[in-house]
Design a protein around this motif. Sequence first.
Motif, PDB file in Angstrom:
ATOM      1  N   ASN A  61       0.828  -1.208   0.000  1.00  0.00           N
ATOM      2  CA  ASN A  61       0.000   0.000   0.000  1.00  0.00           C
ATOM      3  C   ASN A  61       0.862   1.258   0.000  1.00  0.00           C
ATOM      4  N   GLU A  62       1.926   1.242   0.779  1.00  0.00           N
ATOM      5  CA  GLU A  62       2.815   2.398   0.819  1.00  0.00           C
ATOM      6  C   GLU A  62       3.495   2.622  -0.535  1.00  0.00           C
ATOM      7  N   ILE A  63       3.965   1.544  -1.165  1.00  0.00           N
ATOM      8  CA  ILE A  63       4.603   1.647  -2.477  1.00  0.00           C
ATOM      9  C   ILE A  63       3.619   2.198  -3.510  1.00  0.00           C
ATOM     10  N   CYS A  64       2.404   1.672  -3.497  1.00  0.00           N
ATOM     11  CA  CYS A  64       1.390   2.138  -4.455  1.00  0.00           C
ATOM     12  C   CYS A  64       1.053   3.602  -4.231  1.00  0.00           C
ATOM     13  N   ASP A  65       0.850   3.974  -2.972  1.00  0.00           N
ATOM     14  CA  ASP A  65       0.483   5.356  -2.662  1.00  0.00           C
ATOM     15  C   ASP A  65       1.607   6.342  -2.976  1.00  0.00           C
ATOM     16  N   ARG A  66       2.844   5.923  -2.779  1.00  0.00           N
ATOM     17  CA  ARG A  66       3.971   6.834  -2.964  1.00  0.00           C
ATOM     18  C   ARG A  66       4.515   6.854  -4.385  1.00  0.00           C
ATOM     19  N   MET A  67       4.329   5.748  -5.143  1.00  0.00           N
ATOM     20  CA  MET A  67       5.051   5.662  -6.405  1.00  0.00           C
ATOM     21  C   MET A  67       4.226   5.152  -7.586  1.00  0.00           C
ATOM     22  N   LEU A  68       3.438   4.105  -7.395  1.00  0.00           N
ATOM     23  CA  LEU A  68       2.840   3.429  -8.544  1.00  0.00           C
ATOM     24  C   LEU A  68       1.508   4.007  -9.002  1.00  0.00           C
ATOM     25  N   ALA A  69       0.764   4.625  -8.112  1.00  0.00           N
ATOM     26  CA  ALA A  69      -0.563   5.140  -8.475  1.00  0.00           C
ATOM     27  C   ALA A  69      -0.693   6.604  -8.061  1.00  0.00           C
ATOM     28  N   ASN A  70      -1.359   7.366  -8.899  1.00  0.00           N
ATOM     29  CA  ASN A  70      -1.664   8.760  -8.590  1.00  0.00           C
ATOM     30  C   ASN A  70      -2.994   8.772  -7.844  1.00  0.00           C
ATOM     31  N   TYR A  71      -2.949   9.061  -6.557  1.00  0.00           N
ATOM     32  CA  TYR A  71      -4.144   9.001  -5.695  1.00  0.00           C
ATOM     33  C   TYR A  71      -5.313   9.816  -6.249  1.00  0.00           C
ATOM     34  N   ASN A  72      -5.030  10.942  -6.874  1.00  0.00           N
ATOM     35  CA  ASN A  72      -6.099  11.810  -7.369  1.00  0.00           C
ATOM     36  C   ASN A  72      -6.821  11.244  -8.582  1.00  0.00           C
ATOM     37  N   MET A  73      -6.135  10.406  -9.366  1.00  0.00           N
ATOM     38  CA  MET A  73      -6.706   9.948 -10.630  1.00  0.00           C
ATOM     39  C   MET A  73      -6.884   8.440 -10.738  1.00  0.00           C
ATOM     40  N   GLU A  74      -6.176   7.677  -9.909  1.00  0.00           N
ATOM     41  CA  GLU A  74      -6.128   6.234 -10.116  1.00  0.00           C
ATOM     42  C   GLU A  74      -6.482   5.441  -8.859  1.00  0.00           C
ATOM     43  N   ASN A  75      -7.000   4.250  -9.098  1.00  0.00           N
ATOM     44  CA  ASN A  75      -7.223   3.255  -8.059  1.00  0.00           C
ATOM     45  C   ASN A  75      -6.252   2.112  -8.303  1.00  0.00           C
ATOM     46  N   TYR A  76      -5.999   1.336  -7.280  1.00  0.00           N
ATOM     47  CA  TYR A  76      -5.175   0.149  -7.466  1.00  0.00           C
ATOM     48  C   TYR A  76      -5.738  -1.004  -6.644  1.00  0.00           C
ATOM     49  N   ARG A  77      -5.367  -2.188  -7.074  1.00  0.00           N
ATOM     50  CA  ARG A  77      -5.666  -3.399  -6.314  1.00  0.00           C
ATOM     51  C   ARG A  77      -4.473  -4.312  -6.506  1.00  0.00           C
ATOM     52  N   TYR A  78      -4.344  -5.296  -5.646  1.00  0.00           N
ATOM     53  CA  TYR A  78      -3.215  -6.213  -5.786  1.00  0.00           C
ATOM     54  C   TYR A  78      -3.584  -7.613  -5.344  1.00  0.00           C
ATOM     55  N   GLU A  79      -2.831  -8.558  -5.867  1.00  0.00           N
ATOM     56  CA  GLU A  79      -2.990  -9.971  -5.543  1.00  0.00           C
ATOM     57  C   GLU A  79      -1.655 -10.479  -5.021  1.00  0.00           C
ATOM     58  N   ILE A  80      -1.713 -11.257  -3.944  1.00  0.00           N
ATOM     59  CA  ILE A  80      -0.505 -11.782  -3.321  1.00  0.00           C
ATOM     60  C   ILE A  80      -0.489 -13.295  -3.520  1.00  0.00           C
ATOM     61  N   SER A  81       0.661 -13.816  -3.954  1.00  0.00           N
ATOM     62  CA  SER A  81       0.803 -15.267  -4.087  1.00  0.00           C
ATOM     63  C   SER A  81       2.211 -15.676  -3.689  1.00  0.00           C
ATOM     64  N   GLU A  82       2.326 -16.899  -3.229  1.00  0.00           N
ATOM     65  CA  GLU A  82       3.629 -17.435  -2.845  1.00  0.00           C
ATOM     66  C   GLU A  82       4.292 -18.024  -4.082  1.00  0.00           C
ATOM     67  N   MET A  83       5.571 -17.786  -4.198  1.00  0.00           N
ATOM     68  CA  MET A  83       6.342 -18.306  -5.320  1.00  0.00           C
ATOM     69  C   MET A  83       7.063 -19.565  -4.856  1.00  0.00           C
ATOM     70  N   GLU A  84       6.978 -20.603  -5.674  1.00  0.00           N
ATOM     71  CA  GLU A  84       7.656 -21.845  -5.312  1.00  0.00           C
ATOM     72  C   GLU A  84       9.161 -21.652  -5.416  1.00  0.00           C
ATOM     73  N   ALA A  85       9.877 -22.274  -4.513  1.00  0.00           N
ATOM     74  CA  ALA A  85      11.339 -22.179  -4.519  1.00  0.00           C
ATOM     75  C   ALA A  85      11.894 -22.835  -5.764  1.00  0.00           C
ATOM     76  N   ILE A  86      12.882 -22.220  -6.352  1.00  0.00           N
ATOM     77  CA  ILE A  86      13.540 -22.774  -7.541  1.00  0.00           C
ATOM     78  C   ILE A  86      14.602 -23.769  -7.063  1.00  0.00           C
ATOM     79  N   ARG A  87      14.532 -24.946  -7.609  1.00  0.00           N
ATOM     80  CA  ARG A  87      15.489 -25.980  -7.173  1.00  0.00           C
ATOM     81  C   ARG A  87      16.519 -26.231  -8.222  1.00  0.00           C
TER      82      ARG A  87
END
Length: 87
Positions: A61-87
């Motif tokens: 949320n902090e990254i989106c608010d500070r850098m990725l989205a313009n609060y005045n013009m844009e909305n954002y949403r995100y999805e979180i997933s676990e990445m499998e370890a590379i063997r």
Amino acid sequence: MTVVKVFVNYKDSILNPEAETIKKALGRLGYDNIFDLKVGKSFELTLEDGLTSAQIDHEVNEICDRMLANYNMENYRYEISEMEAIR
């Protein structure tokens, strides 16, 4: 590792000229049943292990608010997933 996919779009009250142009072009190609079209940005963040869900939410949320989205013009949403370890 944790992968967070962030999707940023214009708010409904903001005109999105790129989306309108694409929608009109699709109509000229015969796809006139499209009611709405959104054009936005997407980002994929890979975070190191060890963060709690609350820490991930706070940081993303902090990254989106500070850098990725313009609060005045844009909305954002995100999805979180676990990445499998590379063997």
